[in-house]
Structure formats: C-alpha cells, structure tokens
Design a protein around this motif. Structure first.
Motif, mmCIF file in Angstrom:
data_model
loop_
_atom_site.group_PDB
_atom_site.id
_atom_site.type_symbol
_atom_site.label_atom_id
_atom_site.label_comp_id
_atom_site.label_asym_id
_atom_site.label_seq_id
_atom_site.Cartn_x
_atom_site.Cartn_y
_atom_site.Cartn_z
ATOM 1 N N ARG A 107 15.029 34.754 20.337
ATOM 2 C CA ARG A 107 13.699 35.357 20.201
ATOM 3 C C ARG A 107 12.660 34.519 20.937
ATOM 4 O O ARG A 107 11.808 35.052 21.651
ATOM 5 C CB ARG A 107 13.332 35.490 18.730
ATOM 6 C CG ARG A 107 11.982 36.116 18.547
ATOM 7 C CD ARG A 107 11.634 36.273 17.112
ATOM 8 N NE ARG A 107 10.279 36.821 17.040
ATOM 9 C CZ ARG A 107 9.653 37.040 15.941
ATOM 10 N NH1 ARG A 107 10.237 36.806 14.790
ATOM 11 N NH2 ARG A 107 8.440 37.521 15.939
ATOM 12 N N GLU A 108 12.729 33.198 20.774
ATOM 13 C CA GLU A 108 11.815 32.306 21.489
ATOM 14 C C GLU A 108 11.982 32.484 22.997
ATOM 15 O O GLU A 108 10.992 32.507 23.736
ATOM 16 C CB GLU A 108 12.082 30.851 21.105
ATOM 17 C CG GLU A 108 11.681 30.493 19.697
ATOM 18 C CD GLU A 108 12.163 29.104 19.280
ATOM 19 O OE1 GLU A 108 12.606 28.313 20.150
ATOM 20 O OE2 GLU A 108 12.122 28.815 18.076
ATOM 21 N N TYR A 109 13.209 32.596 23.443
ATOM 22 C CA TYR A 109 13.488 32.784 24.863
ATOM 23 C C TYR A 109 12.880 34.098 25.361
ATOM 24 O O TYR A 109 12.220 34.143 26.403
ATOM 25 C CB TYR A 109 15.001 32.758 25.086
ATOM 26 C CG TYR A 109 15.418 33.085 26.494
ATOM 27 C CD1 TYR A 109 15.248 32.167 27.521
ATOM 28 C CD2 TYR A 109 15.994 34.309 26.790
ATOM 29 C CE1 TYR A 109 15.633 32.468 28.815
ATOM 30 C CE2 TYR A 109 16.381 34.620 28.085
ATOM 31 C CZ TYR A 109 16.204 33.688 29.093
ATOM 32 O OH TYR A 109 16.585 33.995 30.370
ATOM 33 N N LEU A 110 13.075 35.174 24.598
ATOM 34 C CA LEU A 110 12.513 36.471 24.980
ATOM 35 C C LEU A 110 10.987 36.443 24.958
ATOM 36 O O LEU A 110 10.346 37.067 25.808
ATOM 37 C CB LEU A 110 13.043 37.578 24.073
ATOM 38 C CG LEU A 110 14.512 37.943 24.273
ATOM 39 C CD1 LEU A 110 14.953 38.948 23.225
ATOM 40 C CD2 LEU A 110 14.765 38.467 25.675
ATOM 41 N N ASP A 111 10.405 35.729 24.007
ATOM 42 C CA ASP A 111 8.948 35.583 23.970
ATOM 43 C C ASP A 111 8.450 34.879 25.231
ATOM 44 O O ASP A 111 7.439 35.275 25.816
ATOM 45 C CB ASP A 111 8.500 34.793 22.729
ATOM 46 C CG ASP A 111 8.608 35.604 21.439
ATOM 47 O OD1 ASP A 111 8.743 36.841 21.511
ATOM 48 O OD2 ASP A 111 8.561 34.974 20.365
ATOM 49 N N LYS A 112 9.171 33.850 25.662
ATOM 50 C CA LYS A 112 8.792 33.116 26.874
ATOM 51 C C LYS A 112 8.881 34.032 28.103
ATOM 52 O O LYS A 112 7.957 34.070 28.916
ATOM 53 C CB LYS A 112 9.712 31.909 27.050
ATOM 54 C CG LYS A 112 9.411 31.076 28.258
ATOM 55 C CD LYS A 112 10.376 29.899 28.342
ATOM 56 C CE LYS A 112 10.171 29.137 29.640
ATOM 57 N NZ LYS A 112 11.133 28.048 29.774
#
Length: 112
Positions: free
Chosen positions: A88-93
């Motif tokens: 999720r953090e990766y997709l947010d980035k």
C-alpha cells in the motif's frame, strides 16, 4: 515472523502476483479476521480440496503474507498485514508520482 521489507521490484511483483488470484484473495479475506485457521477450516464451505488450499497457502507464505505453524497434527495459518501495508505504501508513492506528473503535464498544456 519476518520483519524484512520488500527491497526489489521482483519481490513486490511476487506479492502482487500472489494477491492477483481470486482464491488467494478469498483465503486472505477469511484470514484477515485475525485468528488462525486450519486447512480444514479454510476448505470448509468451498469447492476446493485441502490440497488446493494448501497450494494457495504456500504461495501466500512464500511472499510472507501468511504464516503457517504446526500445532499437533494440524497446520494453522494466520495473516500478516505488514507485507500488504508495504505494498500500500508503495502504491501510494507511485500514485503521488503520477499525480505530480499529471500536474506538470496540465501546467505544460495550459502554458502552451
């Protein structure tokens, strides 16, 4: 439980591939309740065999989204949300990068 973060694109892709299967998503939905489940419990109410459920659990285990542990004669599996949160953090980035690119494109088009 491992606290290793996904460092490579290959590792991230493996998580997305594991999560891209509807059977595995259904298993995760059940496991996300927070309790440990046996293979028999995860098979119950489905058309899947224990062997099929085990195969899917191994895929999820390989990307550390699920952890299995032997207790007596049973293997119990539980969900680990950390890898999903990392994705999720990766997709947010990535989303932020796209937002920035779109803002720059809009400014370029409006200036032209």
């Amino acid at each position: 439980m491992s606290t290793k973060r996904y460092r490579s694109e290959r590792e991230r892709a493996a998580v997305f591939a594991a999560l891209g299967d509807e059977t595995r998503l259904a298993l995760l939905t059940k496991l996300a309740s927070g309790r440990r489940y046996s293979i028999a419990e995860l098979t119950e109410g489905t058309k899947l065999t224990r062997q099929a459920v085990t195969k899917h659990l191994r895929v999820l285990e390989n990307v550390r989204v699920v952890h299995g542990r032997k207790e007596g004669r049973e293997s119990l599996f539980e969900f680990d949300s950390r890898p999903v949160m990392e994705m999720r953090e990766y997709l947010d980035k990535v989303s932020q990068q796209w937002d920035g690119a779109l803002v720059r494109l809009k400014a370029f088009v409006e200036a032209g």
